[in-house]
Design a protein around this motif. Structure first.
Motif, PDB file in Angstrom:
ATOM      1  N   GLU A   1      28.720  28.406 -17.325  1.00 19.17           N
ATOM      2  CA  GLU A   1      27.719  28.540 -16.515  1.00 19.17           C
ATOM      3  C   GLU A   1      27.986  27.602 -15.366  1.00 19.17           C
TER       4      GLU A   1
ATOM      5  N   LYS B   1      24.046  38.574 -13.352  1.00 16.72           N
ATOM      6  CA  LYS B   1      23.465  37.519 -13.791  1.00 16.72           C
ATOM      7  C   LYS B   1      22.385  36.973 -12.714  1.00 16.72           C
TER       8      LYS B   1
ATOM      9  N   SER C   1      29.753  40.387 -12.701  1.00 14.51           N
ATOM     10  CA  SER C   1      29.096  39.810 -13.787  1.00 14.51           C
ATOM     11  C   SER C   1      28.231  38.636 -13.179  1.00 14.51           C
TER      12      SER C   1
ATOM     13  N   TYR D   1      28.696  28.495 -12.180  1.00 15.45           N
ATOM     14  CA  TYR D   1      28.845  29.800 -11.330  1.00 15.45           C
ATOM     15  C   TYR D   1      29.533  29.609 -10.008  1.00 15.45           C
TER      16      TYR D   1
ATOM     17  N   LYS E   1      36.321  30.624 -28.265  1.00 16.31           N
ATOM     18  CA  LYS E   1      35.060  30.070 -27.437  1.00 16.31           C
ATOM     19  C   LYS E   1      34.745  28.550 -27.006  1.00 16.31           C
TER      20      LYS E   1
ATOM     21  N   TYR F   1      35.640  26.911 -24.348  1.00 18.70           N
ATOM     22  CA  TYR F   1      35.925  27.045 -22.922  1.00 18.70           C
ATOM     23  C   TYR F   1      36.130  25.657 -22.211  1.00 18.70           C
TER      24      TYR F   1
ATOM     25  N   PHE G   1      32.606  30.568 -15.906  1.00 13.92           N
ATOM     26  CA  PHE G   1      31.588  31.730 -16.211  1.00 13.92           C
ATOM     27  C   PHE G   1      30.828  31.450 -17.393  1.00 13.92           C
ATOM     28  N   HIS G   2      31.658  31.325 -18.392  1.00 14.96           N
ATOM     29  CA  HIS G   2      31.108  31.279 -19.907  1.00 14.96           C
ATOM     30  C   HIS G   2      30.488  29.690 -19.915  1.00 14.96           C
TER      31      HIS G   2
ATOM     32  N   CYS H   1      33.039  29.161 -10.764  1.00 16.24           N
ATOM     33  CA  CYS H   1      33.426  30.627 -11.138  1.00 16.24           C
ATOM     34  C   CYS H   1      33.981  31.537 -10.020  1.00 16.24           C
TER      35      CYS H   1
ATOM     36  N   THR I   1      40.095  29.806 -25.631  1.00 16.11           N
ATOM     37  CA  THR I   1      39.270  30.563 -25.127  1.00 16.11           C
ATOM     38  C   THR I   1      38.928  31.470 -26.112  1.00 16.11           C
TER      39      THR I   1
ATOM     40  N   GLU J   1      36.860  32.657 -15.729  1.00 16.86           N
ATOM     41  CA  GLU J   1      36.050  33.054 -16.828  1.00 16.86           C
ATOM     42  C   GLU J   1      35.524  32.097 -17.715  1.00 16.86           C
ATOM     43  N   CYS J   2      36.214  31.094 -17.822  1.00 13.06           N
ATOM     44  CA  CYS J   2      35.911  29.655 -18.617  1.00 13.06           C
ATOM     45  C   CYS J   2      34.773  29.132 -17.787  1.00 13.06           C
TER      46      CYS J   2
END
Length: 173
Positions: free
Chosen positions: A81, A119, A115, A83, A41, A43, A78-79, A86, A38, A75-76
């Protein structure tokens, strides 16, 4: 570099613990490997290792670390996408964190859900989550500056998006 070498050693150790059936150490290693990926980056790989960490912690019924693995997993998502995943993962993490009184995961939950709302441009809901997380952060000494910065900066971004520039300036104080 050294982090890559350390990760290679953790992967080797993971193989040993998998053979010996040591869920506790498997859990910890999976979590640390997920954290490493992570930080790069990556993810997708982070998600893989956090998921495995959660499953291992689940077998030993360690709700504190289950919530930590889940919040990292969210969080992964989220990054990446993802959602809906998440949100679901963050909510489960929060429930476990409340049971074990694990404040770090509880605080992270408010940042992640805030967050998500941000978004979606659901600014009132986002501000509510960020304010709740900020208030909880101020009751602890857990990574206080790290979380406070995230909450304040995200609230400033919302106020700017709403053209509430004076509120953004006030938030920065």
């Amino acid at each position: 570099g050294q982090y890559g070498e350390a990760t290679d050693l953790m992967l080797e150790a993971l193989k040993i613990f998998e053979k010996n059936g040591n869920d506790k150490y498997e859990s910890i290693l999976n979590f640390n490997i997920g954290a490493y990926y992570t930080s790069l980056k990556d993810y997708s790989l982070g998600k893989k290792y956090f998921s495995e960490s959660y499953e291992r912690f689940k077998t030993i019924k360690d709700t504190t670390h289950m919530s930590a693995a889940l919040i990292a997993l969210s969080e992964c998502h989220f990054h990446l996408e993802e959602y809906e995943n998440c949100k679901t993962t963050a909510e489960l993490s929060y429930e476990l964190a409340k049971k074990s009184n694990y404040l770090t995961a509880q605080i992270s939950y408010f940042w992640i859900t805030g967050s998500l709302y941000k978004k979606e441009k659901k600014y009132d809901e986002a501000l509510q989550q960020f304010n709740t997380g900020e208030a909880l952060t101020k009751t602890t000494n857990i990574y206080t500056n790290y979380y406070l910065v995230h909450f304040v900066v995200d609230k400033m971004k919302i106020y700017n998006a709403q053209t509430k520039y004076l509120s953004a300036i006030e938030e920065s104080k």
